[in-house]
Every structure is written in structure tokens, then in C-alpha cells.
Scaffold this motif. Structure first.
Motif, PDB file in Angstrom:
ATOM      1  N   THR A 309       0.811  -1.212   0.000  1.00 14.77           N
ATOM      2  CA  THR A 309       0.000   0.000   0.000  1.00 14.77           C
ATOM      3  C   THR A 309       0.840   1.255   0.000  1.00 14.77           C
ATOM      4  O   THR A 309       0.416   2.300  -0.491  1.00 14.77           O
ATOM      5  CB  THR A 309      -0.947   0.007   1.222  1.00 14.77           C
ATOM      6  OG1 THR A 309      -1.694  -1.216   1.253  1.00 14.77           O
ATOM      7  CG2 THR A 309      -1.922   1.178   1.177  1.00 14.77           C
ATOM      8  N   VAL A 310       2.056   1.166   0.496  1.00 15.29           N
ATOM      9  CA  VAL A 310       2.896   2.352   0.636  1.00 15.29           C
ATOM     10  C   VAL A 310       3.136   3.037  -0.708  1.00 15.29           C
ATOM     11  O   VAL A 310       3.142   4.275  -0.794  1.00 15.29           O
ATOM     12  CB  VAL A 310       4.232   2.005   1.330  1.00 15.29           C
ATOM     13  CG1 VAL A 310       5.034   0.975   0.549  1.00 15.29           C
ATOM     14  CG2 VAL A 310       5.069   3.266   1.540  1.00 15.29           C
ATOM     15  N   CYS A 311       3.284   2.258  -1.776  1.00 16.27           N
ATOM     16  CA  CYS A 311       3.546   2.865  -3.089  1.00 16.27           C
ATOM     17  C   CYS A 311       2.315   3.603  -3.602  1.00 16.27           C
ATOM     18  O   CYS A 311       2.431   4.651  -4.256  1.00 16.27           O
ATOM     19  CB  CYS A 311       3.983   1.803  -4.093  1.00 16.27           C
ATOM     20  SG  CYS A 311       5.495   0.949  -3.632  1.00 16.27           S
ATOM     21  N   LEU A 312       1.126   3.073  -3.318  1.00 10.19           N
ATOM     22  CA  LEU A 312      -0.103   3.772  -3.688  1.00 10.19           C
ATOM     23  C   LEU A 312      -0.217   5.069  -2.897  1.00 10.19           C
ATOM     24  O   LEU A 312      -0.563   6.121  -3.456  1.00 10.19           O
ATOM     25  CB  LEU A 312      -1.322   2.879  -3.430  1.00 10.19           C
ATOM     26  CG  LEU A 312      -2.689   3.550  -3.632  1.00 10.19           C
ATOM     27  CD1 LEU A 312      -2.852   4.059  -5.058  1.00 10.19           C
ATOM     28  CD2 LEU A 312      -3.818   2.590  -3.275  1.00 10.19           C
ATOM     29  N   LYS A 313       0.053   5.000  -1.612  1.00 14.17           N
ATOM     30  CA  LYS A 313       0.016   6.197  -0.772  1.00 14.17           C
ATOM     31  C   LYS A 313       0.938   7.275  -1.330  1.00 14.17           C
ATOM     32  O   LYS A 313       0.574   8.457  -1.411  1.00 14.17           O
ATOM     33  CB  LYS A 313       0.408   5.834   0.657  1.00 14.17           C
ATOM     34  CG  LYS A 313       0.458   6.989   1.645  1.00 14.17           C
ATOM     35  CD  LYS A 313       0.810   6.482   3.025  1.00 14.17           C
ATOM     36  CE  LYS A 313       0.953   7.618   4.028  1.00 14.17           C
ATOM     37  NZ  LYS A 313       2.103   8.495   3.743  1.00 14.17           N
ATOM     38  N   ALA A 314       2.139   6.860  -1.740  1.00 11.92           N
ATOM     39  CA  ALA A 314       3.104   7.813  -2.296  1.00 11.92           C
ATOM     40  C   ALA A 314       2.604   8.408  -3.606  1.00 11.92           C
ATOM     41  O   ALA A 314       2.701   9.621  -3.833  1.00 11.92           O
ATOM     42  CB  ALA A 314       4.451   7.124  -2.502  1.00 11.92           C
ATOM     43  N   SER A 315       2.062   7.568  -4.476  1.00 11.79           N
ATOM     44  CA  SER A 315       1.577   8.052  -5.773  1.00 11.79           C
ATOM     45  C   SER A 315       0.388   8.991  -5.622  1.00 11.79           C
ATOM     46  O   SER A 315       0.269   9.983  -6.347  1.00 11.79           O
ATOM     47  CB  SER A 315       1.195   6.865  -6.663  1.00 11.79           C
ATOM     48  OG  SER A 315       0.691   7.323  -7.897  1.00 11.79           O
ATOM     49  N   LEU A 316      -0.486   8.682  -4.681  1.00 11.21           N
ATOM     50  CA  LEU A 316      -1.674   9.518  -4.496  1.00 11.21           C
ATOM     51  C   LEU A 316      -1.317  10.938  -4.062  1.00 11.21           C
ATOM     52  O   LEU A 316      -2.095  11.870  -4.289  1.00 11.21           O
ATOM     53  CB  LEU A 316      -2.622   8.875  -3.487  1.00 11.21           C
ATOM     54  CG  LEU A 316      -3.364   7.629  -3.981  1.00 11.21           C
ATOM     55  CD1 LEU A 316      -4.188   7.002  -2.856  1.00 11.21           C
ATOM     56  CD2 LEU A 316      -4.268   7.951  -5.171  1.00 11.21           C
ATOM     57  N   GLU A 317      -0.155  11.108  -3.454  1.00  7.99           N
ATOM     58  CA  GLU A 317       0.289  12.461  -3.111  1.00  7.99           C
ATOM     59  C   GLU A 317       0.464  13.296  -4.382  1.00  7.99           C
ATOM     60  O   GLU A 317       0.151  14.494  -4.410  1.00  7.99           O
ATOM     61  CB  GLU A 317       1.597  12.396  -2.320  1.00  7.99           C
ATOM     62  CG  GLU A 317       1.435  11.771  -0.934  1.00  7.99           C
ATOM     63  CD  GLU A 317       2.770  11.531  -0.243  1.00  7.99           C
ATOM     64  OE1 GLU A 317       3.809  11.969  -0.790  1.00  7.99           O
ATOM     65  OE2 GLU A 317       2.769  10.918   0.841  1.00  7.99           O
ATOM     66  N   LEU A 318       0.960  12.667  -5.448  1.00  9.38           N
ATOM     67  CA  LEU A 318       1.105  13.373  -6.722  1.00  9.38           C
ATOM     68  C   LEU A 318      -0.259  13.667  -7.343  1.00  9.38           C
ATOM     69  O   LEU A 318      -0.475  14.748  -7.911  1.00  9.38           O
ATOM     70  CB  LEU A 318       1.951  12.545  -7.690  1.00  9.38           C
ATOM     71  CG  LEU A 318       3.416  12.347  -7.299  1.00  9.38           C
ATOM     72  CD1 LEU A 318       4.109  11.422  -8.294  1.00  9.38           C
ATOM     73  CD2 LEU A 318       4.147  13.674  -7.206  1.00  9.38           C
ATOM     74  N   PHE A 319      -1.188  12.717  -7.242  1.00 12.19           N
ATOM     75  CA  PHE A 319      -2.531  12.948  -7.780  1.00 12.19           C
ATOM     76  C   PHE A 319      -3.236  14.084  -7.038  1.00 12.19           C
ATOM     77  O   PHE A 319      -3.959  14.881  -7.643  1.00 12.19           O
ATOM     78  CB  PHE A 319      -3.367  11.670  -7.707  1.00 12.19           C
ATOM     79  CG  PHE A 319      -3.140  10.740  -8.859  1.00 12.19           C
ATOM     80  CD1 PHE A 319      -3.881  10.869 -10.023  1.00 12.19           C
ATOM     81  CD2 PHE A 319      -2.179   9.754  -8.792  1.00 12.19           C
ATOM     82  CE1 PHE A 319      -3.671  10.023 -11.106  1.00 12.19           C
ATOM     83  CE2 PHE A 319      -1.949   8.904  -9.862  1.00 12.19           C
ATOM     84  CZ  PHE A 319      -2.703   9.037 -11.019  1.00 12.19           C
TER      85      PHE A 319
END
Length: 420
Positions: A309-319
């Protein structure tokens, strides 16, 4: 709508005026001959954001320094890790935070949600889906009806395009739903068909299905992070998606789930249970008797998958920084520019089978080659263009607006014009 040109100046000017252009630098690109490839494959696997490694290291540090204490301490206590993604996903998918959660992977979630909502009877047992849906969806529906002792040939209705056509007509879908009437238990369509890139009218399908007394579910694998949704207002019953495509969360990343509040708030809505879906007030009493949380997290089964989940959390910051509406606006422009340039390549024999209407597609254009499709795909790869191929004869080209530029699209066109 756009005054396109085959001169590179158009691309350079569009990039100079692009308020999202800075996000391209936030991603790692594969290299070909020392240069960034042209990456038009975010519909299959998104690129890695540059800050993902630091995000993973943060959780490794918590594990290293706190061990089991990381569930309650550290930078991001793990006990609630699945909840860290819900605010951004709720905005993107157009729903309330209590209607969305992350867990498992796409097809696992599809099985779990279908088991919650598919309740066949002797008269109402049919499931309708598009013919040629992604194989995982076909397998999931096939094995679901077999699980209930039903014959897939009788229980599954596949809607096909008309003779000589490659796209489904909305009126044909709605007419079939109406014709099935009281025999229909569920509709399950892909929000976007993986092969053609066609975006279905989910509002119309949902309304027709529910009018017939059926449940409306969707696989949004090619929609999440691509097109802003309004799942709550459209009144969809449930939806599932992956996060490794346009959401850039990496291979095998955690999947997403939407359950409309009319079901999620009802503790009696059936589901397969696990510890993490139990009411948090009683979870640690370690007693018999499942008491579901009355929101989408009531479908969570196991401990939060921190490192999935950590990678999704990181990507969502960009979104969150870019904004899904702004990304969609750029995507419409970028894909239209790609379509325009592709139509100039009259010396190459292919057909764009994705709808021309921007409201009926996302970032992906599907190029159908009657012959030599795989050979042409392989030549694109060797030329530093990353796209993917799907049988029979389709090369899928998807310029994701978060990290693709107008110059990328022009370079793609120039390579095809000069080398194919």
C-alpha cells in the motif's frame, strides 16, 4: 476543438503552456540508448514516482526501529494504514470516504464483492457482461456461477458488438438489460474495455440494471487514475480496481473497492469476514461473533498490507497535487493530439478502434492491424517506444497525462512516420 499541426512547434508550445508539465520530472523512465523511452504503457503498468523509494524506506525504518510497535507508533502507524489512501481515492472516484477502501488485489476483490451481491434464485440468476471482457473477469464470473451449481452457458449473458463493428452500442446494452428483466441478477461491465478502449455509460447501465431489479457492478481497472468518477451519485452498487496502472503504485499493488453507502452502512449486507473488517470497538476483545464496520472497510479481511500500500500512498500524493480534473483535461488534449497525428500516417495500414468521442474514452487509443500487428509492436519496442500488444492485432497506446508530454507524442509520430 484544437487547431493541431504536424509541426513540432505545436508540441513544444503545448508543453510550455502545460501547468502539469512539471510532474514528468517526478518519475523514473526506462532508458534506451541512454535516453528516456517514450512510455505509452501506463494502461498496463505505471511508472515509478521518484519519491516511492523514500516512502518505502520510511516504513522499513518503522519496522526496524519499532518492530510490532509500528502498528501504533512511527511516522504512519500501520493499524490504520489502509485508511491513509481513502481521502484521495474518494475525491478521484467521486464517493464518500466511508464508501472506499484498499485491500487484496483486483480479482480477489471482484470475487469477494460478487459473493456479497450475487444472490441467485431459480428465476433470477443471470449475469450480464461485455463479450471479450478481460480474461480475469470472465474467469471470475464463470467460476462464481459454477460455485452456485449453475451452468455458465445459461447464467452468463455476453453482449457483443453488431456484425462488422468493434464497439458496443449503448442502446444494445440497455435493450438487453430490459429484455432479461426479472431473470437478471447482476451486470458486471468493465468501465473501459481493455481491448477497444471504449468507456461505457456507467450511469445508464446502472439505472437500467437497477430498474430491472439487478445489482450493478463494475471493474474500473482502466478507469481509476484515468477518468474522474462519480460513483456515489451514479448510484453504482459496487466497483473494484487495481492501482498498478494509471495509479502508478507498482506491480502487485493493493486493489481498491467501492461499496455504495446504501449497502456499506447496512451491517446485514453479507460478506466474507476477517479480523480487520470487525468493529474496532470490539476487535481486540477476541470474541466470537463478527460485528462488521458499517462502511466499506467492513469488507477488509486481513491486516493492512503496508508494503503493498505504501507505493499507492506515495503516488496519491502526486494525484492530490495535480488534481484528477486537471489531469483529465490534459488527457483529452493529449489523446486528441495523438489521434490527429496517427491519422496523418496514411502509409501504415491500421484502424483506430477506440471511440473518437472524448467522452467515450480515456487516455488509451487502440490501433487495430489486420496483419503484422505483433511484428510492428516489436519494432516499436526496439525503437524506444513502450506500448503493449493484445491479440488479435491490437497495439494499445496510452499517453498518461501525469508523465507524458506533447513532445513525447510528436516523437512517437515522427518515429512511425520515418521508420514504418
Amino acid at each position: 476543438m484544437f487547431a493541431f499541426s504536424t509541426d513540432i512547434g505545436y508540441a513544444l508550445t503545448a508543453d510550455a503552456n502545460d501547468e502539469l508539465a512539471r510532474f514528468k520530472k517526478e518519475f523514473h523512465f526506462p532508458q534506451k540508448d541512454g535516453k528516456d523511452v517514450i512510455y505509452f504503457c501506463g494502461n498496463s503498468l505505471g511508472l515509478q514516482p521518484r519519491h516511492t523509494a523514500a516512502a518505502i524506506e520510511t516504513e522499513l525504518e518503522s519496522w526496524r526501529n519499532y518492530a510490532v510497535g509500528g502498528y501504533f507508533g512511527g511516522t504512519n502507524p500501520w493499524l490504520w494504514y489502509h485508511q491513509y489512501c481513502t481521502p484521495a481515492l474518494a475525491k478521484m472516484m467521486g464517493c464518500k470516504e466511508d464508501e472506499v477502501t484498499v485491500m487484496n488485489a483486483l480479482t480477489v476483490n471482484l470475487h469477494l464483492l460478487m459473493l456479497s451481491f450475487y444472490k441467485p434464485t431459480s428465476s433470477r440468476f443471470k449475469i450480464m457482461m461485455e463479450a471479450g471482457a478481460f480474461p480475469s473477469d470472465q474467469y471470475a464470473v464463470e467460476t462464481l456461477v459454477k460455485h452456485f451449481g449453475l451452468d455458465p452457458d445459461k447464467a452468463i449473458i455476453e453482449i457483443s458488438p453488431r456484425e462488422g463493428e468493434k464497439l458496443l452500442r449503448k442502446e444494445d446494452i440497455l435493450q438487453n438489460i430490459e429484455q432479461q428483466g426479472e431473470s437478471l441478477a447482476m451486470t458486471l461491465f468493465g468501465g473501459i474495455n481493455y481491448y477497444t478502449g471504449q468507456l461505457f455509460d456507467m450511469a445508464a447501465i446502472t439505472e437500467a440494471a437497477q430498474k430491472a431489479g439487478a445489482i450493478a457492478g463494475f471493474d474500473l481497472a482502466h478507469v481509476a487514475g484515468n477518468i474522474p468518477m462519480q460513483l456515489h451519485d451514479v448510484n453504482i452498487d459496487f466497483a473494484v480496481w487495481c492501482s498498478y496502472k494509471y495509479l502508478n503504485a507498482g506491480p502487485g499493488a493493493v486493489g481498491g473497492v467501492f461499496v455504495h453507502e446504501k449497502h456499506a452502512t447496512n451491517a446485514a449486507t453479507p460478506r466474507l469476514a476477517g479480523w480487520w473488517g470487525n468493529d474496532e470497538k470490539t476487535r481486540f476483545k477476541m470474541e466470537k461473533g463478527f460485528v462488521p464496520k458499517t462502511n466499506a472497510t467492513g469488507w477488509n479481511i486481513s491486516t493492512s498490507q503496508v508494503f503493498n500500500t505504501v507505493c499507492l500512498k506515495a503516488s496519491l500524493e502526486l494525484f492530490e497535487a495535480a488534481g484528477i480534473e486537471r489531469l483529465r483535461k490534459k488527457s483529452i488534449h493529449l489523446t486528441a493530439y495523438l489521434e490527429y497525428l496517427l491519422k496523418q500516417l496514411t502509409h501504415i495500414n491500421f484502424e483506430i478502434i477506440t471511440p473518437a468521442d472524448p467522452e467515450q474514452r480515456g487516455a488509451q487509443l487502440c490501433l487495430y492491424f489486420k496483419e503484422r500487428g505483433k511484428e510492428i509492436h516489436d519494432k516499436m519496442i526496439s525503437s524506444g517506444i513502450i506500448v503493449d500488444y493484445r491479440e488479435p492485432g491490437v497495439i494499445r497506446v496510452a499517453p498518461a497525462p501525469m508523465y507524458c508530454s506533447f513532445e513525447d507524442v510528436y516523437r512517437f509520430y515522427e518515429i512511425l512516420k520515418n521508420n514504418f
